[in-house]
Every structure is written in structure tokens, then in C-alpha cells.
Design an enzyme around this catalytic site. Structure first.
Site, short mmCIF file in Angstrom:
data_model
loop_
_atom_site.label_atom_id
_atom_site.label_comp_id
_atom_site.label_asym_id
_atom_site.label_seq_id
_atom_site.Cartn_x
_atom_site.Cartn_y
_atom_site.Cartn_z
N ASP A 9 0.87 -1.17 0.00
CA ASP A 9 0.00 0.00 0.00
C ASP A 9 0.92 1.23 0.00
OD1 ASP A 9 -2.37 1.65 0.50
OD2 ASP A 9 -1.58 1.81 2.53
N ASP A 11 -0.14 5.21 0.90
CA ASP A 11 -0.39 6.16 1.99
C ASP A 11 -0.51 5.42 3.32
OD1 ASP A 11 -1.50 8.95 0.51
OD2 ASP A 11 -1.75 7.12 -0.65
N ASP A 170 -1.53 -0.79 5.99
CA ASP A 170 -1.73 -0.23 7.33
C ASP A 170 -3.18 -0.14 7.78
OD1 ASP A 170 -2.07 1.98 5.38
OD2 ASP A 170 -2.29 3.22 7.16
#
Length: 219
Positions: A9, A11, A170
Site C-alpha cells: 500500500d 499512503d 496499514d
């Protein structure tokens, strides 16, 4: 057995982008006469693509297609110019990426950030790291947790056995994406969401420092 491909991922995983995203969204809200939000609030708003970001940021009574379109028109030109004001790689990320590449591991990015911005920030912050493929949210595709973006990456990188790849993110969206794609998931605790949120989706691994990824991928 060592992995052949790591899909990240963007961001909250590779880059701490929250300040620039918050400022870009707040300026759009302000221009439309709507209340703005704290940077902390944006850690919950982001993760599902910019249209969902705008929907969450707008007042409940103003969440409609017209206002989302207005937000997009104000956000995009601002963010294109100001997307690097405060953004930076998380501690240890650069060294970890370099070590993975030195060991022959393929690197990819699967993000809900719109595709053009994803390419731009990756080129800006990781010019010395050769990612095999970077896919942002593209027209005609559903955003994560739909796994289509991951399947495209596996095909692009010629990975036939899913056990040769691993997904790192995250948020709960990332953990769901990994599960739907049939990949092992690594949840990182330095990003935008809590460890509790990650654990609720039962990732195979949870790590607290970027370097810990090496022990998973290079074994």
C-alpha cells in the site's frame, strides 16, 4: 521460503501523506463553505479512494454526488502542486526497499490514491528504487478492497503461485484486499490505523518497524 514479490500500500505504509491530504481536502471544504477537520480525523477518512474521502469529510447533510464532484475539482489541482509539502517516507522504509531489491525481490504498489498522483509521488520520493509496477486507482476499476488491482500486479510481475507474493498495508482495507486476493497479509502499525483494527482481520504478520519485513520476506 523467500518471497518473490512484495506488494505495498502507499499512503500510511510507504509514505506519511496525511498532512498534505488533510490540507488539500480542508482547503476544498473551506472554499465551499463547509467545516474543516483535524489532521487526526483524516486518518479515519482516508483509505478508500478520494471520492470516499470527500464523502466522509463533507457534512452528513451535504454528502451528494454534486458536492463530491465540486470537492474533486478543488482538491486535484491543489494536491497536484502541494502533494510534497509535508509528505515523507516512514523511518526505515528506504533502507528496507533497497535491501529487498538487492536480494532480487520484485516490488509493487497497489493504492487507492488516484493513479496519476501515485506515479508522481513514487517518482518523487523513491527515484532510486526501481518498482516493477505502481498501480493507483484507475477508471473502470473498483477501489480496494476489491482485489482486481492485486491480480493485475501478479499478472504483470508473472507471479503464478500466490505463496510467492505478500501484501503489506496499514488499514483494514489492506487486510481485506490481501485476503480477497488470496495473499498473506502484513499489517504495519506505523500508519494511519490502530493495531487493534489490523488484528480484527487476522493478518499473518503484524510489524512495528520497516526492517522487520526483511525477516518475513527473505527467510
Amino acid at each position: 521460503m523467500a518471497k518473490k514479490l512484495v506488494i505495498f500500500d502507499l499512503d500510511g505504509t510507504l509514505l506519511d501523506t496525511i498532512t498534505d491530504l488533510a490540507m488539500a481536502t480542508n482547503q476544498a471544504l473551506e472554499q465551499l463553505g463547509f467545516p474543516t477537520h483535524s489532521e487526526e480525523a483524516y486518518k479515519i477518512f482516508v483509505g478508500n479512494g478520494i471520492d470516499i474521502l470527500f464523502e466522509r469529510a463533507l457534512p452528513e447533510t451535504e454528502r451528494n454526488a454534486e458536492n463530491i464532484s465540486k470537492m474533486r475539482a478543488l482538491f486535484l489541482p491543489y494536491y497536484q502542486i502541494r502533494n510534497s509539502d509535508f509528505t515523507a517516507p516512514y523511518f526505515g522504509i528506504l533502507n528496507t526497499l533497497q535491501t529487498l531489491k538487492q536480494n532480487g525481490i520484485k516490488l509493487a504498489v497497489a493504492t487507492n490514491k488516484y493513479h496519476e498522483a501515485a506515479i508522481e509521488v513514487m517518482d518523487n520520493y523513491f527515484p532510486e528504487i526501481e518498482f516493477d509496477v505502481v498501480f493507483g486507482h484507475r477508471e473502470g476499476y473498483l477501489p480496494k478492497p476489491d482485489p482486481a488491482i492485486v491480480f493485475d500486479i501478479l499478472e504483470f510481475c508473472k507471479i503464478d503461485n500466490k505463496s510467492d507474493a505478500i501484501y503489506v498495508g496499514d488499514t483494514s482495507v489492506d487486510m481485506q484486499t490481501a485476503k480477497k486476493a488470496g495473499l498473506e497479509a502484513v499489517g504495519v502499525t506505523w500508519g494511519f490505523r490502530s493495531e487493534e483494527e489490523l488484528k480484527a482481520y487476522h493478518p499473518e504478520y503484524i510489524i512495528h518497524k520497516a526492517e522487520e519485513l526483511l525477516d518475513i520476506v527473505l527467510v
